[in-house]
Design a protein around this motif. Structure first.
Motif, PDB file in Angstrom:
ATOM      1  N   VAL A   1       0.964  -1.097   0.012  1.00 50.77           N
ATOM      2  CA  VAL A   1       0.084  -0.148   0.161  1.00 50.77           C
ATOM      3  C   VAL A   1       1.006   1.321   0.005  1.00 50.77           C
ATOM      4  O   VAL A   1       0.732   2.118  -0.703  1.00 50.77           O
ATOM      5  CB  VAL A   1      -0.828  -0.092   1.265  1.00 50.77           C
ATOM      6  CG1 VAL A   1      -1.764   1.310   1.478  1.00 50.77           C
ATOM      7  CG2 VAL A   1      -1.860  -1.097   1.167  1.00 50.77           C
ATOM      8  N   LEU A   2       1.853   1.160   0.935  1.00 57.04           N
ATOM      9  CA  LEU A   2       2.718   2.455   1.068  1.00 57.04           C
ATOM     10  C   LEU A   2       3.648   2.703  -0.371  1.00 57.04           C
ATOM     11  O   LEU A   2       3.984   3.913  -0.941  1.00 57.04           O
ATOM     12  CB  LEU A   2       3.779   2.258   2.224  1.00 57.04           C
ATOM     13  CG  LEU A   2       2.995   2.329   3.502  1.00 57.04           C
ATOM     14  CD1 LEU A   2       4.339   2.274   4.562  1.00 57.04           C
ATOM     15  CD2 LEU A   2       2.562   3.604   3.633  1.00 57.04           C
ATOM     16  N   LEU A   3       4.078   1.595  -1.001  1.00 58.19           N
ATOM     17  CA  LEU A   3       4.742   1.486  -2.331  1.00 58.19           C
ATOM     18  C   LEU A   3       3.833   2.128  -3.483  1.00 58.19           C
ATOM     19  O   LEU A   3       4.320   2.890  -4.064  1.00 58.19           O
ATOM     20  CB  LEU A   3       5.348   0.322  -2.623  1.00 58.19           C
ATOM     21  CG  LEU A   3       6.625  -0.061  -1.741  1.00 58.19           C
ATOM     22  CD1 LEU A   3       6.926  -1.497  -1.889  1.00 58.19           C
ATOM     23  CD2 LEU A   3       7.747   0.740  -1.928  1.00 58.19           C
ATOM     24  N   SER A   4       2.629   1.693  -3.372  1.00 58.51           N
ATOM     25  CA  SER A   4       1.684   1.942  -4.479  1.00 58.51           C
ATOM     26  C   SER A   4       1.215   3.294  -4.648  1.00 58.51           C
ATOM     27  O   SER A   4       1.190   3.964  -5.406  1.00 58.51           O
ATOM     28  CB  SER A   4       0.722   0.938  -4.611  1.00 58.51           C
ATOM     29  OG  SER A   4       1.273  -0.288  -4.839  1.00 58.51           O
ATOM     30  N   HIS A   5       1.012   3.901  -3.210  1.00 59.30           N
ATOM     31  CA  HIS A   5       0.242   5.251  -3.283  1.00 59.30           C
ATOM     32  C   HIS A   5       1.003   6.179  -2.397  1.00 59.30           C
ATOM     33  O   HIS A   5       0.729   7.022  -2.302  1.00 59.30           O
ATOM     34  CB  HIS A   5      -1.129   4.799  -2.093  1.00 59.30           C
ATOM     35  CG  HIS A   5      -2.270   3.820  -2.981  1.00 59.30           C
ATOM     36  ND1 HIS A   5      -2.994   4.128  -3.943  1.00 59.30           N
ATOM     37  CD2 HIS A   5      -2.419   2.648  -2.722  1.00 59.30           C
ATOM     38  CE1 HIS A   5      -3.462   3.380  -4.332  1.00 59.30           C
ATOM     39  NE2 HIS A   5      -3.434   2.266  -3.464  1.00 59.30           N
TER      40      HIS A   5
ATOM     41  N   ASN B   1       5.009  10.058   4.129  1.00 58.85           N
ATOM     42  CA  ASN B   1       5.493  10.913   5.416  1.00 58.85           C
ATOM     43  C   ASN B   1       6.652  10.099   6.023  1.00 58.85           C
ATOM     44  O   ASN B   1       6.926   8.971   5.849  1.00 58.85           O
ATOM     45  CB  ASN B   1       4.358  11.166   6.369  1.00 58.85           C
ATOM     46  CG  ASN B   1       3.969   9.954   6.757  1.00 58.85           C
ATOM     47  OD1 ASN B   1       4.404   9.113   7.123  1.00 58.85           O
ATOM     48  ND2 ASN B   1       2.335  10.209   6.993  1.00 58.85           N
ATOM     49  N   LYS B   2       7.340  10.788   7.211  1.00 59.90           N
ATOM     50  CA  LYS B   2       8.448  10.194   7.711  1.00 59.90           C
ATOM     51  C   LYS B   2       7.964   9.144   8.522  1.00 59.90           C
ATOM     52  O   LYS B   2       8.849   7.972   8.698  1.00 59.90           O
ATOM     53  CB  LYS B   2       9.295  11.250   8.544  1.00 59.90           C
ATOM     54  CG  LYS B   2       9.811  12.511   8.068  1.00 59.90           C
ATOM     55  CD  LYS B   2      10.708  13.188   9.039  1.00 59.90           C
ATOM     56  CE  LYS B   2      11.491  14.119   7.966  1.00 59.90           C
ATOM     57  NZ  LYS B   2      12.544  15.029   8.846  1.00 59.90           N
ATOM     58  N   LYS B   3       6.983   8.871   9.088  1.00 63.57           N
ATOM     59  CA  LYS B   3       6.268   8.015   9.872  1.00 63.57           C
ATOM     60  C   LYS B   3       6.343   6.585   9.028  1.00 63.57           C
ATOM     61  O   LYS B   3       6.899   5.409   9.461  1.00 63.57           O
ATOM     62  CB  LYS B   3       5.121   7.985  10.567  1.00 63.57           C
ATOM     63  CG  LYS B   3       4.521   7.188  11.389  1.00 63.57           C
ATOM     64  CD  LYS B   3       3.301   7.499  12.215  1.00 63.57           C
ATOM     65  CE  LYS B   3       2.793   6.384  13.281  1.00 63.57           C
ATOM     66  NZ  LYS B   3       1.651   6.989  13.690  1.00 63.57           N
TER      67      LYS B   3
ATOM     68  N   PHE C   1       8.494   3.097   8.962  1.00 62.10           N
ATOM     69  CA  PHE C   1       8.106   1.903   8.916  1.00 62.10           C
ATOM     70  C   PHE C   1       8.506   0.812   7.552  1.00 62.10           C
ATOM     71  O   PHE C   1       8.883  -0.174   7.875  1.00 62.10           O
ATOM     72  CB  PHE C   1       6.314   1.923   8.876  1.00 62.10           C
ATOM     73  CG  PHE C   1       5.773   0.678   8.748  1.00 62.10           C
ATOM     74  CD1 PHE C   1       5.340  -0.352   9.766  1.00 62.10           C
ATOM     75  CD2 PHE C   1       5.371   0.159   7.353  1.00 62.10           C
ATOM     76  CE1 PHE C   1       4.897  -1.471   9.606  1.00 62.10           C
ATOM     77  CE2 PHE C   1       4.860  -1.122   7.408  1.00 62.10           C
ATOM     78  CZ  PHE C   1       4.577  -1.876   8.201  1.00 62.10           C
ATOM     79  N   LEU C   2       8.477   1.575   6.533  1.00 57.81           N
ATOM     80  CA  LEU C   2       8.702   0.753   5.362  1.00 57.81           C
ATOM     81  C   LEU C   2      10.131   0.434   5.392  1.00 57.81           C
ATOM     82  O   LEU C   2      10.589  -0.779   4.822  1.00 57.81           O
ATOM     83  CB  LEU C   2       8.608   1.750   3.972  1.00 57.81           C
ATOM     84  CG  LEU C   2       8.311   0.882   2.699  1.00 57.81           C
ATOM     85  CD1 LEU C   2       7.525   0.001   2.745  1.00 57.81           C
ATOM     86  CD2 LEU C   2       8.067   2.090   1.677  1.00 57.81           C
ATOM     87  N   ARG C   3      11.170   1.311   5.755  1.00 59.65           N
ATOM     88  CA  ARG C   3      12.545   0.846   5.889  1.00 59.65           C
ATOM     89  C   ARG C   3      12.686  -0.294   6.630  1.00 59.65           C
ATOM     90  O   ARG C   3      13.256  -1.392   6.158  1.00 59.65           O
ATOM     91  CB  ARG C   3      13.550   1.975   6.264  1.00 59.65           C
ATOM     92  CG  ARG C   3      13.805   2.971   5.335  1.00 59.65           C
ATOM     93  CD  ARG C   3      15.062   3.970   5.790  1.00 59.65           C
ATOM     94  NE  ARG C   3      14.650   4.375   7.022  1.00 59.65           N
ATOM     95  CZ  ARG C   3      14.125   5.938   6.919  1.00 59.65           C
ATOM     96  NH1 ARG C   3      13.801   6.331   6.050  1.00 59.65           N
ATOM     97  NH2 ARG C   3      13.747   6.377   8.254  1.00 59.65           N
TER      98      ARG C   3
END
Length: 250
Positions: free
Chosen positions: A61-65, A73-75, A79-81
């Protein structure tokens, strides 16, 4: 690069589906087995799979959108890292099942990492930045070894070291050469930079990004016209862009 991203997302989708399928199979066995030990092991396995599924689905979700549209955002970036580092071995395993080249996944992984590092919008002094180079950038016939000191280079121009020294002198940024991961980690421990610009192949960049978790690592892929680890090169403009990213972002 778009093709790499599609394949990376494909691997993540398959990983999520595989995890959910294994959860369902585990629940089936959980409800049909009377052995308590097996039940406990299955419960632990199910919990692990649920965590992996949540990490993978939320990362998709984070990658696509977010990341691929330049809006994270930084938060969420934090999380993604963390999530990608944890599920990276699983993604490599799944990519083998799907017969997707490992370099493709690692290249996409480095690209995502770079976007997340850019998102940090760091503003550093030149002495806070360390450029880490692989020794294979040097001409293999050169008798002046630069592993201990890059300024042993005689600036003959037969390899890209001359251009790199001119670039780093321009910005007054410390630059070191490593023959492998152990020496690279030693340089980082000794220099204590706040950000690293690393030049390497997909495999070494991914390894470095995952090894050094507390310092942002921006990866620049080397050029391997003569095969891996032999008389490689680097696009100086890409290196210059990476330096300016840390020096000019506010």
């Amino acid at each position: 690069m778009k093709n790499d991203r599609k394949k990376f997302l494909c691997v993540m989708f398959f990983t999520a589906i595989l995890s959910i399928a294994l959860v369902l199979v585990s629940i089936y066995f959980l409800t049909n087995k009377n052995n308590n030990f097996i039940k406990i092991m299955i419960i632990i396995f199910v919990i692990f799979l649920i965590i992996v599924s949540v990490f993978v689905i939320w990362s998709i979700v984070l990658l696509s959108h977010g990341v691929y549209k330049g809006n994270v955002n930084k938060k969420n970036a934090c999380f993604l890292r963390g999530a990608l580092k944890k599920i990276y071995p699983i993604l490599i395993f799944v990519s083998k099942i799907l017969n997707i080249d490992r370099d493709t996944i690692q290249r996409a992984y480095c690209n995502i990492n770079n976007i997340l590092v850019e998102n940090l919008k760091m503003h550093l002094n030149s002495e806070d930045i360390l450029i880490l180079l692989p020794h294979c950038l040097q001409n293999s016939q050169c008798q002046y070894k630069i592993t201990n000191d890059i300024y042993n280079c005689k600036m003959c121009g037969k390899c890209c070291i001359k251009d790199i020294i001119e670039l780093t002198n321009k910005y007054n940024i410390e630059t070191v050469v490593a023959t492998g991961g152990t020496l690279a980690r030693s340089w980082v421990k000794k220099k204590k930079p706040k950000a690293i610009i690393a030049v390497a192949c997909e495999r070494d960049l991914t390894s470095g990004i995952n090894d050094i978790s507390k310092i942002p690592v921006y990866g620049v892929l080397n050029i391997r016209n003569n095969g891996p680890c032999f008389n490689t090169s680097v696009n100086i403009e890409n290196l210059n862009k990476a330096v300016k990213l840390f020096l000019t972002c506010k």
